[in-house]
Design a protein around this motif. Structure first.
Motif, PDB file in Angstrom:
ATOM      1  N   LYS A  91       0.846  -1.197   0.000  1.00  0.00           N
ATOM      2  CA  LYS A  91       0.000   0.000   0.000  1.00  0.00           C
ATOM      3  C   LYS A  91       0.881   1.247   0.000  1.00  0.00           C
ATOM      4  O   LYS A  91       0.583   2.227  -0.681  1.00  0.00           O
ATOM      5  N   LYS A  94       1.845   2.257  -3.222  1.00  0.00           N
ATOM      6  CA  LYS A  94       0.663   2.610  -4.016  1.00  0.00           C
ATOM      7  C   LYS A  94       0.193   1.471  -4.923  1.00  0.00           C
ATOM      8  O   LYS A  94      -0.388   1.701  -5.975  1.00  0.00           O
ATOM      9  N   TYR A  96      -2.378  -0.609  -4.686  1.00  0.00           N
ATOM     10  CA  TYR A  96      -3.595  -0.785  -3.900  1.00  0.00           C
ATOM     11  C   TYR A  96      -4.311  -2.101  -4.176  1.00  0.00           C
ATOM     12  O   TYR A  96      -4.815  -2.737  -3.245  1.00  0.00           O
ATOM     13  N   GLY A 126      -9.461   1.814   2.775  1.00  0.00           N
ATOM     14  CA  GLY A 126      -8.650   2.912   2.263  1.00  0.00           C
ATOM     15  C   GLY A 126      -8.038   2.582   0.908  1.00  0.00           C
ATOM     16  O   GLY A 126      -7.936   3.459   0.031  1.00  0.00           O
ATOM     17  N   SER A 127      -7.632   1.348   0.724  1.00  0.00           N
ATOM     18  CA  SER A 127      -7.082   0.932  -0.577  1.00  0.00           C
ATOM     19  C   SER A 127      -8.164   0.971  -1.652  1.00  0.00           C
ATOM     20  O   SER A 127      -7.916   1.443  -2.773  1.00  0.00           O
ATOM     21  N   GLU A 129     -10.734   2.894  -1.647  1.00  0.00           N
ATOM     22  CA  GLU A 129     -11.026   4.304  -1.885  1.00  0.00           C
ATOM     23  C   GLU A 129      -9.983   4.912  -2.821  1.00  0.00           C
ATOM     24  O   GLU A 129     -10.316   5.696  -3.709  1.00  0.00           O
ATOM     25  N   ARG A 130      -8.718   4.538  -2.662  1.00  0.00           N
ATOM     26  CA  ARG A 130      -7.638   5.092  -3.490  1.00  0.00           C
ATOM     27  C   ARG A 130      -7.787   4.715  -4.961  1.00  0.00           C
ATOM     28  O   ARG A 130      -7.331   5.457  -5.826  1.00  0.00           O
ATOM     29  N   LYS A 132     -10.685   4.329  -6.307  1.00  0.00           N
ATOM     30  CA  LYS A 132     -12.029   4.835  -6.625  1.00  0.00           C
ATOM     31  C   LYS A 132     -13.100   3.748  -6.672  1.00  0.00           C
ATOM     32  O   LYS A 132     -14.100   3.886  -7.371  1.00  0.00           O
ATOM     33  N   TYR A 134     -15.521   3.060  -4.646  1.00  0.00           N
ATOM     34  CA  TYR A 134     -16.164   3.666  -3.488  1.00  0.00           C
ATOM     35  C   TYR A 134     -17.177   2.752  -2.810  1.00  0.00           C
ATOM     36  O   TYR A 134     -17.300   2.783  -1.582  1.00  0.00           O
ATOM     37  N   TYR A 157     -11.690   9.222   8.090  1.00  0.00           N
ATOM     38  CA  TYR A 157     -11.407   8.797   6.716  1.00  0.00           C
ATOM     39  C   TYR A 157     -12.699   8.696   5.905  1.00  0.00           C
ATOM     40  O   TYR A 157     -12.789   9.224   4.788  1.00  0.00           O
ATOM     41  N   SER A 161     -13.947  11.076   2.808  1.00  0.00           N
ATOM     42  CA  SER A 161     -14.222  10.407   1.542  1.00  0.00           C
ATOM     43  C   SER A 161     -15.604  10.814   1.030  1.00  0.00           C
ATOM     44  O   SER A 161     -15.779  11.121  -0.154  1.00  0.00           O
TER      45      SER A 161
END
Length: 184
Positions: A91, A94, A96, A126-127, A129-130, A132, A134, A157, A161
């Motif tokens: 992570k 990056k 993800y 969180g991964s 979300e990164r 997208k 969602y 967080y 978001s």
């Protein structure tokens, strides 16, 4: 240096290696790391992680990632702790999608009501979300809050978001107020 290291010596060597690392003396740090072997999974994993950090400090992020990924693959039956670490590490690079894979593997072996389960849902969310994703991010973060409703990092967080997406603004504001109150 030593052929067989008792636990206390290994621990002290990690501290010495860490000091050399922080002072930027990577060669001395690597010399110390060479004392850790596969027989002791914890110290060997420490060696792999620290070596990857040294490679990264030498301005070669991709080589650092490739090193730790390849060394991880050589571990026959990594513990859940090592798999979890690997999720956090990738992570940080990056990667993800790969972190989601590792977090999912750990989650599949944990009690779904435990606080550590909630923590890993937060990280996996969180991964998601990164990248997208969602829907899955919200599912993980909300499930984390079902288990541990008073975790300010998760509240914060998820709230941000939602605000960034212009979604459930009133709920997001309520979560931010709760997170702030819990942190104070």
């Amino acid at each position: 240096m030593f052929s067989v290291l008792p636990g206390i010596i290994q621990f002290n060597l990690t501290l010495l290696g860490e000091n050399h690392f922080k002072m930027g003396d990577f060669n001395k740090s690597k010399d110390i790391l060479n004392n850790f072997h596969k027989k002791n999974e914890i110290y060997y994993w420490y060696k792999i992680k620290k070596t990857a950090q040294i490679i990264n400090k030498n301005n070669n992020t991709e080589a650092s990632f490739n090193y730790i990924r390849n060394e991880f693959k050589k571990i026959k039956n990594p513990s859940l702790k090592i798999i979890y670490d690997m999720g956090n590490i990738v992570k940080g690079f990056k990667k993800y999608d790969l972190s989601i894979k590792y977090y999912s593997k750990v989650l599949s072996q944990l009690d779904s009501k435990s606080k550590i389960y909630a923590e890993i849902l937060y990280r996996r969310g969180g991964s998601h979300e990164r990248i997208k994703n969602y829907k899955k991010a919200d599912e993980d973060l909300l499930k984390s809050l079902e288990i541990n409703s008073n975790e300010p990092h998760v509240l914060n967080y998820l709230a941000y978001s939602w605000l960034e997406r212009n979604y459930k603004i009133d709920s997001a504001n309520d979560m931010l107020e709760k997170a702030y109150a819990l942190s104070s």
